[in-house]
Design a protein around this motif. Sequence first.
Motif, PDB file in Angstrom:
ATOM      1  N   PHE A  85     -29.439 -18.639  -2.136  1.00  0.00           N
ATOM      2  CA  PHE A  85     -28.516 -19.746  -2.366  1.00  0.00           C
ATOM      3  C   PHE A  85     -27.054 -19.306  -2.344  1.00  0.00           C
ATOM      4  O   PHE A  85     -26.224 -19.926  -1.673  1.00  0.00           O
ATOM      5  N   LYS A  86     -26.740 -18.248  -3.088  1.00  0.00           N
ATOM      6  CA  LYS A  86     -25.347 -17.826  -3.208  1.00  0.00           C
ATOM      7  C   LYS A  86     -24.910 -16.962  -2.021  1.00  0.00           C
ATOM      8  O   LYS A  86     -23.948 -17.276  -1.331  1.00  0.00           O
ATOM      9  N   PHE A 142     -26.359 -16.248   0.858  1.00  0.00           N
ATOM     10  CA  PHE A 142     -26.617 -16.741   2.201  1.00  0.00           C
ATOM     11  C   PHE A 142     -26.185 -18.200   2.380  1.00  0.00           C
ATOM     12  O   PHE A 142     -25.253 -18.499   3.134  1.00  0.00           O
ATOM     13  N   GLY A 143     -26.844 -19.119   1.686  1.00  0.00           N
ATOM     14  CA  GLY A 143     -26.611 -20.539   1.920  1.00  0.00           C
ATOM     15  C   GLY A 143     -25.190 -21.001   1.668  1.00  0.00           C
ATOM     16  O   GLY A 143     -24.591 -21.702   2.491  1.00  0.00           O
ATOM     17  N   GLU A 144     -24.619 -20.605   0.548  1.00  0.00           N
ATOM     18  CA  GLU A 144     -23.254 -21.005   0.225  1.00  0.00           C
ATOM     19  C   GLU A 144     -22.249 -20.296   1.131  1.00  0.00           C
ATOM     20  O   GLU A 144     -21.271 -20.908   1.598  1.00  0.00           O
ATOM     21  N   TYR A 145     -22.492 -19.047   1.422  1.00  0.00           N
ATOM     22  CA  TYR A 145     -21.588 -18.247   2.251  1.00  0.00           C
ATOM     23  C   TYR A 145     -21.469 -18.824   3.664  1.00  0.00           C
ATOM     24  O   TYR A 145     -20.390 -18.842   4.255  1.00  0.00           O
ATOM     25  N   PHE A 146     -22.581 -19.324   4.188  1.00  0.00           N
ATOM     26  CA  PHE A 146     -22.594 -19.895   5.529  1.00  0.00           C
ATOM     27  C   PHE A 146     -22.381 -21.409   5.539  1.00  0.00           C
ATOM     28  O   PHE A 146     -22.525 -22.044   6.589  1.00  0.00           O
ATOM     29  N   GLY A 147     -22.036 -21.979   4.393  1.00  0.00           N
ATOM     30  CA  GLY A 147     -21.711 -23.394   4.334  1.00  0.00           C
ATOM     31  C   GLY A 147     -22.907 -24.316   4.459  1.00  0.00           C
ATOM     32  O   GLY A 147     -22.735 -25.517   4.705  1.00  0.00           O
ATOM     33  N   ASP A 163     -31.464 -20.695 -14.616  1.00  0.00           N
ATOM     34  CA  ASP A 163     -32.326 -21.871 -14.655  1.00  0.00           C
ATOM     35  C   ASP A 163     -31.559 -23.167 -14.437  1.00  0.00           C
ATOM     36  O   ASP A 163     -32.157 -24.199 -14.123  1.00  0.00           O
ATOM     37  N   THR A 164     -30.240 -23.150 -14.612  1.00  0.00           N
ATOM     38  CA  THR A 164     -29.461 -24.377 -14.461  1.00  0.00           C
ATOM     39  C   THR A 164     -28.907 -24.546 -13.042  1.00  0.00           C
ATOM     40  O   THR A 164     -28.293 -25.567 -12.742  1.00  0.00           O
ATOM     41  N   LEU A 165     -29.111 -23.565 -12.185  1.00  0.00           N
ATOM     42  CA  LEU A 165     -28.570 -23.619 -10.826  1.00  0.00           C
ATOM     43  C   LEU A 165     -29.235 -24.739 -10.035  1.00  0.00           C
ATOM     44  O   LEU A 165     -30.464 -24.865 -10.021  1.00  0.00           O
ATOM     45  N   THR A 166     -28.431 -25.570  -9.372  1.00  0.00           N
ATOM     46  CA  THR A 166     -28.955 -26.632  -8.521  1.00  0.00           C
ATOM     47  C   THR A 166     -28.477 -26.441  -7.086  1.00  0.00           C
ATOM     48  O   THR A 166     -27.415 -25.857  -6.840  1.00  0.00           O
TER      49      THR A 166
END
Length: 344
Positions: free
Chosen positions: A297-298, A300-305, A318-321
């Motif tokens: 998520f952080k 890979f996914g967020e880095y590549f938009g 546990d609170t990450l969405t």
Amino acid sequence: MNKRNEPCPCGSGKKYKKCCYLSDSAKPAGAMASQVNDELSEFLEDRDFDDLKQVQSAADAFMLHRNNKPIDDFHGLSATQMQCLLDEPFATGVLNLRFSEVDNIASCKVMILARYILNGIGDGIKATAKGNLPKSLVLEALTEHDKYFERPWSLNRVNKEEDFFDLHVARLLLTLLKIIRIFKGKWIITAHGKTLIKANGSIENREFTNLLYQLMLECFCKQYNWAYRSYDEQYSFIQQSVGFSLYLLQKYGNVERLGTWYANEFINAFPDLLLEINESYFTPEQALTNCYSHWLFKNFGEYFGLLSVKGGGIGNRDTLTVKATPLFWQIFTPNMDGVVRSQL
């Protein structure tokens, strides 16, 4: 219990992880080989054959049909489709990446930093003694970063390239792709890099931006080591199975979900991974979930938009969405067979 790197008990000669592991994943340990034999024996029992060639042909047809059946824990994928996602996640027929008319790629973090590096290098810029980008370029890139993104606390003290990890990764990807390199103590754009830029207009052109994004995304998934400065190699299967994670996000990412939900579905698909986790302070499930959230998520996914990630601070995963971004939906779209496609 069969280990992933041991010979497969079916006798194929392959490693377990490259053979029956995929279909075994949804079954109790040790039960799969005998179950397959029982099913095959039942299938052949009431059939008449003239010779062994006909028996082999019937057995092959049975296994082909079995391997193409959807598996619940794979969310509708068959073992064959899952094997394709693991072996070649961006191959035609599963995740078919085609870069063309996609907007907003230039505004994602990896592309802002990559293009800043290329523009900063220009005709050449002196490398540090350790072979990194010079401090002046790093600080200028940080200022550019701050125009688009909130600066995290980890960037409050940046003195060298490695302190600005997102920039460091962008530089590593460009190096792996042989677009930049060090020559006579200077960072330069390679002949290959210049050819790519010239063929697509300029560094700022959308054609080059989209091509570079594709190259960097595939390089990040297939060549860059996700365990670099983060967790360790025992979690490498998270990277190897990124195609399945993208498939899950394509099916369910239209609404905001807890990151732990995706991690649980990942573990349900590959439960034997827990046998290989060796952690002192967390259960195998907690350790795998923490690494999955951080890497997928952080990093890979967020880095590549591709993903919008909220919450989930240190010690509070546990609170990450997670929710797929508009860019994700421009790239990955459903097909009639339910397999992730790309419209890039």
